[in-house]
Enzyme design. Structure first.
Site, short mmCIF file in Angstrom:
data_model
loop_
_atom_site.label_atom_id
_atom_site.label_comp_id
_atom_site.label_asym_id
_atom_site.label_seq_id
_atom_site.Cartn_x
_atom_site.Cartn_y
_atom_site.Cartn_z
N HIS A 161 -34.40 2.81 46.55
CA HIS A 161 -35.82 3.01 46.81
C HIS A 161 -36.09 4.50 46.92
CE1 HIS A 161 -39.71 2.98 48.88
NE2 HIS A 161 -39.84 1.72 48.49
N GLU B 176 -43.08 -13.13 36.60
CA GLU B 176 -44.08 -12.60 37.51
C GLU B 176 -45.42 -12.49 36.77
OE1 GLU B 176 -43.63 -8.88 40.15
OE2 GLU B 176 -45.06 -8.24 38.60
#
Length: 278
Positions: free
Chosen positions: A144, A10
């Site tokens: 999350h 990334e």
């Protein structure tokens, strides 16, 4: 890397246009490591979408490495997403990492409450109408932070798959046991899409504070001991952090991980050192 383990990286766009040459140098160096793909992050509310498209195009067309363009939707409109999809198509970029993203700082409560996309599942459903895109999505080994429970989080992940997500990239984590437990639960939930383990090498004590505040990932004792020992010794901390990431990735390989996605922080030398070691 073992032939069965897929490697990817990334990168993020520069904040200043004058820094573009440096990010092109970064991705050129990363391309030499033969990754399966390189993903490019996206500013909150689409603030860097043009930069994302430019860099993804360079990766795809100049370096001949598959590019994955991140796309967040919390501050986006359907018309804006449609326009961005057309721009990606024009550049030959067909891979998108569909994310909800963080609420833009300048977004009012009224704008937030009237937003056109509430969840990343809304974006995935919209993207499936836009053409032949290959969609990736995020997942969270430790849950999350907004999810009610691990089970609820997995249900949301399954929804992403059912709507068209073909691959998943995990939030960064530092304890592989979380990943193995998560992978087992995902399998039982009927999630068959490949999961790429997100790994961020921690090479400075300051970095761990930033990473934790953004990701909510927990820090195992082994890593916290390294940080405590080398916090005031930057060179030693750098080496120890890379070594920790190498050991983490080797263990993932030995346990049959599909892919490893390295959050490079635009530092190809770190990625290169890890790849050589593994």
């Amino acid at each position: 890397m073992k032939e069965t383990t897929h490697l990817s990286f990334e990168v993020f766009p520069p904040k200043k246009d004058s820094d573009f040459s440096s990010v092109y140098e970064v991705v050129t160096e990363l391309a030499k490591l033969s990754p399966e793909y390189i993903s490019v992050t996206y500013g909150a509310g689409g603030s860097q979408s043009k930069k994302t498209t430019q860099i993804a195009s360079y990766i795809q067309n100049e370096l001949n490495v598959p590019a994955v363009a991140h796309m967040t939707c919390v501050g986006s409109t359907k018309s804006g997403i449609a326009k961005l999809c057309e721009e990606l198509k024009a550049e030959g970029v067909s891979n998108i990492l569909a994310l909800r993203g963080d609420r833009p700082k300048d977004m009012t409560d009224e704008q937030y409450n009237l937003r056109e996309f509430t969840y990343s599942t809304d974006l995935i459903a919209e993207l499936k109408k836009m053409g032949d895109f290959h969609i990736m999505a995020a997942c969270y080994p430790e849950k999350h932070f907004e999810a009610f429970s691990k089970e609820a989080d997995l249900k949301h992940m399954k929804e992403k798959q059912d709507l068209g997500a073909e691959h998943f990239i995990t939030q960064l984590f530092f304890d592989n046991d979380f990943f193995y437990d998560f992978r087992e639960r995902a399998d039982k939930k009927g999630i068959t899409a490949p999961i790429h383990a997100g790994i961020m090498p921690i090479t400075s004590a300051k970095q761990i504070g930033t990473s934790i505040s953004l990701s909510g990932s927990s820090v195992p004792k082994m890593l916290s001991d390294i940080i405590a020992k080398y916090a005031d010794k930057p060179e030693d901390m750098f080496k120890a952090g890379i070594d920790y990431a190498i050991r983490q990735i080797r263990d993932l390989e030995d346990n049959g991980v599909y892919g490893v996605h390295i959050y490079t922080m635009n530092k190809p030398a770190i990625a290169s050192e890890i790849v050589k070691a593994i």
